[in-house]
Each structure stands twice: as C-alpha cells, then as structure tokens.
Design a protein around this motif. Structure first.
Motif, short mmCIF file in Angstrom:
data_model
loop_
_atom_site.label_atom_id
_atom_site.label_comp_id
_atom_site.label_asym_id
_atom_site.label_seq_id
_atom_site.Cartn_x
_atom_site.Cartn_y
_atom_site.Cartn_z
N UNK A 64 59.75 15.82 7.11
CA UNK A 64 60.88 14.72 6.93
C UNK A 64 62.11 15.12 6.49
N UNK A 65 61.93 16.06 5.65
CA UNK A 65 63.36 16.65 5.08
C UNK A 65 64.25 17.53 6.14
N UNK A 66 63.38 18.27 6.69
CA UNK A 66 64.02 19.15 8.05
C UNK A 66 64.64 18.22 8.99
N UNK A 67 63.83 17.25 9.54
CA UNK A 67 64.11 16.47 10.52
C UNK A 67 65.52 15.41 10.01
N UNK A 68 65.67 14.98 8.74
CA UNK A 68 66.74 14.25 8.18
C UNK A 68 67.91 15.07 8.20
N UNK A 105 68.50 24.51 1.94
CA UNK A 105 67.08 23.88 1.02
C UNK A 105 66.12 23.28 2.20
N UNK A 106 66.81 23.03 3.35
CA UNK A 106 65.67 22.51 4.49
C UNK A 106 64.78 23.83 4.93
N UNK A 107 65.32 24.86 4.98
CA UNK A 107 64.47 26.00 5.30
C UNK A 107 63.46 26.52 4.14
N UNK A 108 64.07 26.39 2.92
CA UNK A 108 63.20 26.73 1.67
C UNK A 108 62.09 25.55 1.79
N UNK A 109 62.15 24.38 1.73
CA UNK A 109 61.11 23.54 1.51
C UNK A 109 60.13 23.73 2.64
N UNK A 110 60.83 24.03 4.05
CA UNK A 110 59.80 24.36 4.96
C UNK A 110 58.97 25.42 4.88
N UNK A 111 59.55 26.61 4.35
CA UNK A 111 58.82 27.85 4.08
C UNK A 111 57.65 27.90 3.29
N UNK A 112 57.71 26.86 2.33
CA UNK A 112 56.73 26.81 1.27
C UNK A 112 55.30 26.59 1.83
N UNK A 113 54.90 25.59 2.71
CA UNK A 113 53.81 25.16 3.34
C UNK A 113 53.53 26.15 4.24
N UNK A 114 54.52 26.70 5.03
CA UNK A 114 54.17 27.69 6.20
C UNK A 114 53.61 28.84 5.42
N UNK A 156 54.12 8.03 2.44
CA UNK A 156 55.07 8.06 1.26
C UNK A 156 55.81 9.50 1.20
N UNK A 157 54.99 10.75 1.64
CA UNK A 157 55.56 11.94 1.48
C UNK A 157 56.84 12.12 2.53
N UNK A 158 56.59 11.38 3.61
CA UNK A 158 57.73 11.26 4.69
C UNK A 158 58.84 10.50 3.94
N UNK A 159 58.66 9.51 3.84
CA UNK A 159 59.61 8.47 3.28
C UNK A 159 60.48 9.11 2.03
N UNK A 160 59.67 10.03 1.05
CA UNK A 160 60.51 10.62 0.16
C UNK A 160 61.26 11.58 0.53
N UNK A 161 60.72 12.47 1.32
CA UNK A 161 61.53 13.71 2.13
C UNK A 161 62.76 13.12 2.83
N UNK A 162 62.56 11.98 3.23
CA UNK A 162 63.89 11.41 4.12
C UNK A 162 65.05 10.90 3.14
N UNK A 163 64.35 10.21 1.80
CA UNK A 163 65.56 9.84 0.96
C UNK A 163 65.96 10.94 0.47
N UNK A 164 65.42 12.07 -0.15
CA UNK A 164 65.85 13.16 -0.72
C UNK A 164 67.05 13.89 0.16
N UNK A 165 66.47 13.84 1.30
CA UNK A 165 67.49 14.71 2.38
C UNK A 165 68.99 13.81 2.43
N UNK A 166 68.79 12.29 2.34
CA UNK A 166 69.84 11.65 2.42
C UNK A 166 70.71 11.76 1.32
N UNK A 167 70.04 11.64 0.29
CA UNK A 167 70.87 11.66 -1.22
C UNK A 167 71.38 13.06 -1.47
#
Length: 223
Positions: free
Chosen positions: A36-40, A122-131, A211-222
C-alpha cells in the motif's frame, strides 16, 4: 544515509527471520502495508514526476516495466509480493536469489537522481523488509548452512546501494533517467497491485489486511 537505510532494511529482515521467526500471517500483513505504501508513493509522487517531463513515451516504458517484472516473477516465483511456497530441505534457491537481486539492483537506480528521493527511499526500504524475510525463510528451510545464508542475505542487502551507485556514475543511466524511472514505476505497479488486490482465501474480507493497507496509504499520504 541512503546506502545505510537500504542495507539496514535487509538486516532488519535477517534479525526478524533468525530471531523472531514470524508466522506467514505476520509476513502477509507486512507485505500488505509495504504494498500500500509503495503504490501510494508511486501514484502520489513518481507518476506525476515522469509525466511532467519532456519525454513523450512514458506510458510505453511503464508497460515495459510491467512486462519486465513478469519475467522476473517467472524466476522468483512471486516472492516480491508474497507468492511463496516453502518446502523443507530444499536446495539453495539460486533462481530466487538472483532474480530478487536483479530486482533490488534496478529499484536502487532511480534513487541516484530522483526529485522525491526520501519518498522513494522509504518506499523501497519498507518493501525490502518483508522481501528479506521471505528470502531469509527460504534459506532457513534450505540445506545451506546458517552462516552462508547470512552471507547471501548480506550480499542481497548491497544490491540496491549498488544500483544507486550505478545510477550516479554510469552515463547511460544518467542520460535515460526518465525512461528508467518509468520502467521502475511499472515494476512497482505490478508488485504493489498484486499484493493489494490478490484474492483473499475463500474470497473473504480480511479486516487485518485491509487495516494494514489503509495504514500504509495514510502514512504515504502524510509523508
């Protein structure tokens, strides 16, 4: 700072795998947030930037990025977006390691010359952790010794910094930075949309994932 953040994202994944041993459900939630963060970030920052450039074929290169990620998925088996089936005592997953390393190298290239550097970083950093967690889990389940698994994860951690370094110093990458950014956007769109919109088990609404998706979008927007 860029290189440190990229390396730390993988090291965090290593600590989580070998220390906390997260469940599949936890990894899926991390993926949902990161997707969600990466897409946003892609929609809010990366797309407007390439479409305000003077380059007229942006859409073509975005499509090229989508196709390129499809090819990478053939070898990685979809590890970037959580499509993983881990078996006990598997051999070393060379195809998975090299495909994820190529993916990590490519996504590091735009960091060298991107206007919204921090957003993309930060989009890449957040994406790389689960990968990194998924790759580390594969190593844990394989026959490879623990010290070699950690070594290969460390090698994986430097792929994005190497991509950024290449983007700063190789003239070809500097000259065609808009086209490369468009390709990376296509890759990000492919990964993030599959994470977000893949069908849940039995077509049931998953409140935790939503909820995880919604939080990711909100964090990216802010951000």
């Amino acid at each position: 700072m860029t290189y440190i953040a990229l390396i730390l994202s993988v090291l965090i994944g290593i600590v989580i795998v070998f220390g906390l041993k997260p469940s599949t459900k936890t990894v899926q939630l991390l993926l949902a947030f990161s997707g969600a963060y990466l897409l946003s970030i892609t929609i809010l920052h990366l797309l407007p930037e390439v479409y305000t450039s003077n380059f007229s074929s942006v859409g073509l290169f975005i499509l090229l990025g989508l196709l390129l990620q499809l090819i990478i998925d053939f070898f990685s088996k979809g590890a970037e977006h959580g499509h993983i089936h881990i078996q006990e005592n598997i051999l070393f997953p060379w195809a998975l390691f090299f495909s994820l390393s190529i993916h990590a190298f490519m996504e590091g290239i735009p960091l060298a010359h991107h206007q919204n550097h921090n957003h993309l970083l930060w989009a890449i950093v957040i994406h790389k952790i689960p990968v990194a967690i998924i790759l580390g889990t594969f190593f844990v389940k394989s026959k490879i010794k623990k010290r070699y698994a950690i070594l290969f994860l460390i090698l994986f951690s430097i792929m994005s910094p190497l991509g950024s370094l290449a983007g700063e110093n190789i003239q070809f990458l500097i000259r065609f930075k808009t086209q490369i950014n468009a390709i990376i956007i296509g890759i990000f769109l492919h990964i993030s949309t599959i994470i977000l919109f893949e069908t849940s088990k039995d077509h049931k609404f998953n409140l935790l994932k939503f909820s995880a998706i919604l939080i990711g979008m909100v964090v990216a927007y802010l951000a």
